[in-house]
Design a protein around this motif. Structure first.
Motif, PDB file in Angstrom:
ATOM      1  N   UNK A  47      -9.113  13.904   0.116  1.00  0.00           N
ATOM      2  CA  UNK A  47      -8.459  13.230   1.227  1.00  0.00           C
ATOM      3  C   UNK A  47      -7.187  12.514   0.759  1.00  0.00           C
ATOM      4  N   UNK A  48      -6.189  12.379   1.646  1.00  0.00           N
ATOM      5  CA  UNK A  48      -5.009  11.569   1.315  1.00  0.00           C
ATOM      6  C   UNK A  48      -5.443  10.154   0.961  1.00  0.00           C
ATOM      7  N   UNK A  49      -4.676   9.533   0.068  1.00  0.00           N
ATOM      8  CA  UNK A  49      -5.030   8.208  -0.434  1.00  0.00           C
ATOM      9  C   UNK A  49      -3.937   7.192  -0.116  1.00  0.00           C
ATOM     10  N   UNK A  50      -4.363   6.051   0.418  1.00  0.00           N
ATOM     11  CA  UNK A  50      -3.475   4.906   0.640  1.00  0.00           C
ATOM     12  C   UNK A  50      -4.000   3.742  -0.187  1.00  0.00           C
ATOM     13  N   UNK A  51      -3.106   3.040  -0.851  1.00  0.00           N
ATOM     14  CA  UNK A  51      -3.473   1.827  -1.573  1.00  0.00           C
ATOM     15  C   UNK A  51      -3.137   0.612  -0.715  1.00  0.00           C
ATOM     16  N   UNK A  52      -4.009  -0.387  -0.766  1.00  0.00           N
ATOM     17  CA  UNK A  52      -3.781  -1.605   0.008  1.00  0.00           C
ATOM     18  C   UNK A  52      -4.350  -2.785  -0.761  1.00  0.00           C
ATOM     19  N   UNK A  53      -3.699  -3.929  -0.631  1.00  0.00           N
ATOM     20  CA  UNK A  53      -4.221  -5.136  -1.260  1.00  0.00           C
ATOM     21  C   UNK A  53      -3.499  -6.360  -0.748  1.00  0.00           C
ATOM     22  N   UNK A  54      -4.185  -7.503  -0.844  1.00  0.00           N
ATOM     23  CA  UNK A  54      -3.554  -8.752  -0.429  1.00  0.00           C
ATOM     24  C   UNK A  54      -3.366  -9.650  -1.640  1.00  0.00           C
ATOM     25  N   UNK A  55      -2.228 -10.353  -1.686  1.00  0.00           N
ATOM     26  CA  UNK A  55      -1.927 -11.329  -2.724  1.00  0.00           C
ATOM     27  C   UNK A  55      -2.002 -10.680  -4.108  1.00  0.00           C
ATOM     28  N   UNK A  56      -2.932 -11.128  -4.959  1.00  0.00           N
ATOM     29  CA  UNK A  56      -3.081 -10.495  -6.266  1.00  0.00           C
ATOM     30  C   UNK A  56      -3.375  -9.005  -6.117  1.00  0.00           C
ATOM     31  N   UNK A  57      -4.132  -8.659  -5.081  1.00  0.00           N
ATOM     32  CA  UNK A  57      -4.447  -7.254  -4.835  1.00  0.00           C
ATOM     33  C   UNK A  57      -3.224  -6.443  -4.455  1.00  0.00           C
ATOM     34  N   UNK A  58      -2.245  -7.080  -3.784  1.00  0.00           N
ATOM     35  CA  UNK A  58      -0.990  -6.395  -3.496  1.00  0.00           C
ATOM     36  C   UNK A  58      -0.221  -6.101  -4.764  1.00  0.00           C
ATOM     37  N   UNK A  59      -0.267  -7.040  -5.704  1.00  0.00           N
ATOM     38  CA  UNK A  59       0.332  -6.814  -7.017  1.00  0.00           C
ATOM     39  C   UNK A  59      -0.310  -5.608  -7.696  1.00  0.00           C
ATOM     40  N   UNK A  60      -1.635  -5.553  -7.679  1.00  0.00           N
ATOM     41  CA  UNK A  60      -2.345  -4.467  -8.352  1.00  0.00           C
ATOM     42  C   UNK A  60      -2.087  -3.120  -7.677  1.00  0.00           C
ATOM     43  N   UNK A  61      -2.011  -3.114  -6.348  1.00  0.00           N
ATOM     44  CA  UNK A  61      -1.710  -1.866  -5.644  1.00  0.00           C
ATOM     45  C   UNK A  61      -0.332  -1.348  -6.041  1.00  0.00           C
ATOM     46  N   UNK A  62       0.659  -2.240  -6.072  1.00  0.00           N
ATOM     47  CA  UNK A  62       2.012  -1.832  -6.448  1.00  0.00           C
ATOM     48  C   UNK A  62       2.053  -1.351  -7.893  1.00  0.00           C
ATOM     49  N   UNK A  63       1.318  -2.023  -8.775  1.00  0.00           N
ATOM     50  CA  UNK A  63       1.301  -1.636 -10.178  1.00  0.00           C
ATOM     51  C   UNK A  63       0.676  -0.257 -10.369  1.00  0.00           C
TER      52      UNK A  63
END
Length: 316
Positions: A149-165
């Motif tokens: 399946x297609x994959x989307x990454x998502x996260x908030x705050x520290x999790x947003x940092x980890x998603x971008x990384x």
């Protein structure tokens, strides 16, 4: 530099801020990490909104080389998911886990119909950078190897940092994410300029807090040139997935989202940045009590849904 939050923030949001602060004792700044986690977990339980009736979850483990990484998988009953959303929770890399964002992930599942996978990555200071990143990368590799399946990454705050990384690290992978949604992310921006100054004393998160968490995560070492630690400081922003960043106006981290959008656009990518007026850091927990947060949460779930379908929202 002072900001008049009595003008920017409405009564509903102030009530949310006051309820959140009520869980923290007057000497909270002196709490140990273990005590911080106890307070945070108590607060999250108090805000827990339950699951939509159509959603169920199951806990699993990812077998990494030297450890097992707990994950929680959310499914919408009687629905075939069009995509997978890998979710990384917030908490300054120090607090939080599968339970702290449990209802948020369940509501993401209900709103999108996607399979949501929440990752219980290792926390600082017991596990310094890049431990959290490596766990999130392992979660990506697990999804990439077990699902078409297609994959989307998502996260908030520290999790947003980890998603971008993770997005940056795997952008050349055959199963690279097709989208990422970053919710009030901290991406490693300079703490002596922009929103880090104008919102240095914002309710819910101060610039001093961001420096404390970064130092704790890095073990006192300056990791600012490592894109796994500070995605905003990468040298190449080409090839990143379609990106939606949602920031809060009354948050020292808000400019991180703006700068990240600008760097993706300059590299020829697609990115939107929404700076939500009058909202504060961690407002996901206010999505049932604050109209501004409720509307923003709808925009966030719509962004995840559209990106997972390979569609571009144009605007939110």
């Amino acid at each position: 530099m002072t900001t008049d939050y009595s003008v920017l923030i409405d009564e509903e949001t102030w009530a949310f801020i006051e309820r959140t602060n009520s869980f923290y004792p007057p000497d909270a700044v002196n709490l140990s990490v273990e005590q911080q986690r106890d307070v945070y977990n108590t607060m999250c339980r108090a805000f827990f909104a339950g699951y939509p009736e159509s959603v169920s979850s199951a806990d699993r483990f990812i077998d990494a080389r030297d450890r097992k990484i707990p994950i929680r998988i959310y499914e919408k009953r009687d629905s075939d998911p069009e995509a997978v959303c890998l979710y990384f929770h917030g908490g300054g890399f120090v607090v939080g886990g599968l339970d702290s964002h449990d209802d948020v992930c369940a509501e993401f599942c209900e709103a999108t119909g996607f399979r949501i996978i929440s990752v219980d990555y290792r926390l600082a200071p017991e596990h310094l950078h890049p431990a959290a990143f490596r766990d999130c990368l392992a979660a990506f590799e697990y999804v990439a190897s077990t699902s078409d399946l297609p994959l989307v990454l998502c996260g908030d705050s520290a999790g947003g940092n980890l998603a971008a990384a993770v997005s940056h690290h795997v952008r050349l992978h055959d199963r690279a994410p097709i989208g990422q949604v970053l919710i009030y992310p901290g991406l490693g921006g300079a703490a002596d300029q922009g929103s880090y100054l104008t919102h240095a004393e914002a309710p819910m998160l101060t610039t001093r807090d961001t420096l404390y968490y970064a130092n704790l995560r890095g073990g006192g070492f300056n990791w600012s040139t490592d894109p796994r630690f500070a995605p905003l400081n990468a040298t190449d922003f080409s090839g990143l997935p379609d990106t939606i960043i949602i920031s809060a106006e009354c948050d020292p981290l808000s400019d991180d989202g703006r700068h990240y959008r600008d760097k993706i656009l300059a590299a020829g990518g697609k990115a939107i940045w929404n700076n939500e007026p009058g909202l504060v850091h961690a407002y996901l927990r206010a999505r049932h009590s604050v109209e501004r947060a409720r509307a923003s949460f709808r925009r966030i779930t719509a962004a995840v849904h559209l990106l997972g379908q390979g569609r571009w929202p144009g605007q939110l």
